[in-house]
Design an enzyme around this catalytic site. Structure first.
Site, mmCIF file in Angstrom:
data_model
loop_
_atom_site.group_PDB
_atom_site.id
_atom_site.type_symbol
_atom_site.label_atom_id
_atom_site.label_comp_id
_atom_site.label_asym_id
_atom_site.label_seq_id
_atom_site.Cartn_x
_atom_site.Cartn_y
_atom_site.Cartn_z
ATOM 1 C CG ASN A 1 -0.228 -0.073 2.506
ATOM 2 O OD1 ASN A 1 0.489 0.848 2.855
ATOM 3 N ND2 ASN A 1 -0.391 -1.182 3.239
ATOM 4 C CG PHE B 1 -2.690 5.784 13.509
ATOM 5 C CD1 PHE B 1 -2.015 5.461 14.679
ATOM 6 C CD2 PHE B 1 -2.455 7.024 12.938
ATOM 7 C CE1 PHE B 1 -1.126 6.353 15.268
ATOM 8 C CE2 PHE B 1 -1.565 7.927 13.511
ATOM 9 C CZ PHE B 1 -0.904 7.590 14.677
ATOM 10 N N PRO C 1 -3.697 -11.683 10.653
ATOM 11 C CG PRO C 1 -1.704 -11.947 11.831
ATOM 12 C CD PRO C 1 -2.335 -12.196 10.498
ATOM 13 C CG ASP C 2 -7.180 -6.372 13.791
ATOM 14 O OD1 ASP C 2 -6.299 -5.656 14.321
ATOM 15 O OD2 ASP C 2 -8.252 -5.911 13.357
ATOM 16 C CB ILE C 3 -1.121 -6.466 14.744
ATOM 17 C CG1 ILE C 3 -0.702 -7.312 13.534
ATOM 18 C CG2 ILE C 3 -0.007 -6.393 15.773
ATOM 19 C CD1 ILE C 3 0.363 -6.668 12.662
ATOM 20 C CG ASP D 1 -7.492 -5.288 5.967
ATOM 21 O OD1 ASP D 1 -7.036 -5.121 7.115
ATOM 22 O OD2 ASP D 1 -8.124 -4.418 5.340
ATOM 23 C CE LYS E 1 9.260 -13.016 -13.097
ATOM 24 N NZ LYS E 1 10.017 -12.669 -14.269
#
Ligand code: CTP
Length: 398
Positions: free
Chosen positions: A208, A323, A303-305, A276, A286
């Protein structure tokens, strides 16, 4: 580490003055702004031009400089600094300070200031050992002045013993220590930052646009208040701050493992833009173009840390800050996110492309706590970080 700190560097005369140029660099690398004063004797060893080229500002040299007097005044010059560093501090300068003399710009500033002073003495070994210098040193220490060095070793004059200027790195460390005795001294804080990279194959990944700028600024600001910071960063484009324990990671799952390994902590600030999903069908070779059609990627949830830490049953940090990067309905989404994750605070921001926030230098945030919603004005990411670190310090120390 020294972000937001303003250092007034007084360069005295002596062969060691050349090291003050390196010191300016080191202080700046740590985030400090440096203003310099060069004594007449100092000018014999380093030129005002080299000092001003490094500090990026004018070098103050004269007590009766009317322009400077009109601009800010010599008293203001020392009072606006967070710390005055004298390097090299000559026997003469130390004697003047101990006596309270004020007959040039440097000694006048030192007498007129209530800003803390750090001395880095440098002189011939006999001058250093002379009872007069040792007497002055005792007086200066009693006056609350801090001293770094001098070191022992061979000297430019051919003699050996104590009197060498402390190395720029040691002086910088002494400056950092001075500020590290802040409100967060003794507190351990985990900060996550940057994007994560989720591999598709050994050469491709999903990422991102996070630069890591906000997380880095938060880590630096927390460190400047004296916290021990574990800085867990994905592949960011900005350099990690100095003085923190840097743990580089790639994927969300790596980041999660690093956070678990860094616990326990007094606080966690989760500024990373964590992916996510990861690619469950990631290939260890490759991927090649094939006649059989386009590749199809299968995804698994990461995992949602933040949620994991916020909902810990035992050993949860006293303060967990998340955040929320949103592109619409910022307040509603962030309020719901705070509840869903179980964190104490959410710092929400609008990352729609037109705001220029993601990857940019500024941020406009809303802080959501138990007490309600605070909208902060748009400001630099550093300023957001300093304000947030102050709030964290207040929360952890009251
Ligand atoms: N976060 C995390 N681990 C994840 C995802 C997010 O620790 N796997 C943290 C982020 O560091 C941030 C907060 O959770 O502090 C919110 O991140 P955000 O991407 O805005 O939220 P998501 O949980 O991903 O929610 P959504 O994608 O639905 O907006």
């Amino acid at each position: 580490m020294l972000a937001g700190k303003h250092i007034l560097l007084i360069i005295g005369g002596g062969i060691a003055a050349y090291k003050s140029l390196e010191l300016i660099r080191r202080l700046q690398d740590a985030g400090a702004r440096v203003t310099s004063v060069l004594t007449k004797a100092g000018e014999e060893f380093v030129t005002p031009l080299s000092v001003s080229a490094l500090t990026g500002g004018r070098v103050h040299r004269d007590l009766f400089d009317l322009t400077a007097e009109a601009e800010m005044g010599h008293i203001q010059l020392s009072r606006s600094a967070d710390l005055v560093v004298v390097a090299p501090a000559t026997a003469d300068l130390m004697a003047k300070m101990a006596q309270g003399l004020a007959n040039d710009l440097a000694s006048t500033l030192l007498l007129a200031t209530d800003t803390p002073v750090l001395l880095a003495p440098a002189m011939n070994v006999r001058m250093w050992k002379h009872p007069a210098t040792q007497r002055n040193l005792t007086v200066l220490r009693q006056d609350g002045i801090q001293v770094v060095g001098p070191n022992e070793g061979g000297m430019a004059c051919g003699e050996f013993g104590p009197g060498r200027l402390a190395e720029p790195e040691e002086i910088r460390a002494a400056v950092v220590d001075f500020f590290a005795s802040g409100p967060l001294a003794g507190k351990r804080v985990i900060v996550t930052s940057g994007p994560t990279h989720e591999p598709i194959d050994p050469v491709r990944y999903i990422a991102n646009r996070s630069s890591g700028a906000q997380g880095t600024a938060v880590a630096r600001a927390l460190r400047a208040l004296g916290a021990e910071v574990v800085f867990i960063t994905g592949p960011a484009t900005v350099r990690p701050p100095e003085g923190v324990d840097v743990v580089p990671v790639e994927s969300a799952r790596d980041m999660d493992a690093a956070v678990q390994a860094a616990l326990p902590a007094d606080a966690g600030v989760f500024a990373a833009a964590v992916a996510d999903w990861h690619v469950t069908s990631a290939s260890d070779r490759k991927l090649k173009k094939s006649k059989d059609g386009l590749p199809v990627l299968a995804f698994g949830e990461n995992p949602d840390i933040l949620r994991g830490v916020a909902q810990m049953k035992e050993g949860r940090p006293a303060l967990v800050v998340g955040f929320a990067a949103e592109t619409n309905d910022v307040l509603d989404n962030a309020t719901a996110k705070r509840k869903r994750k179980g964190c104490d605070w959410i710092v929400a921001n609008d990352v729609s492309p037109e705001t220029g926030i993601m990857g940019g230098r500024e941020n406009a945030v809303v802080l959501i706590t138990d007490e309600g919603v605070e909208t902060w004005p748009r400001m630099s990411k550093e300023a957001v970080a300093v304000q947030l670190a102050d709030r964290i310090a207040a929360a952890l120390t009251t």
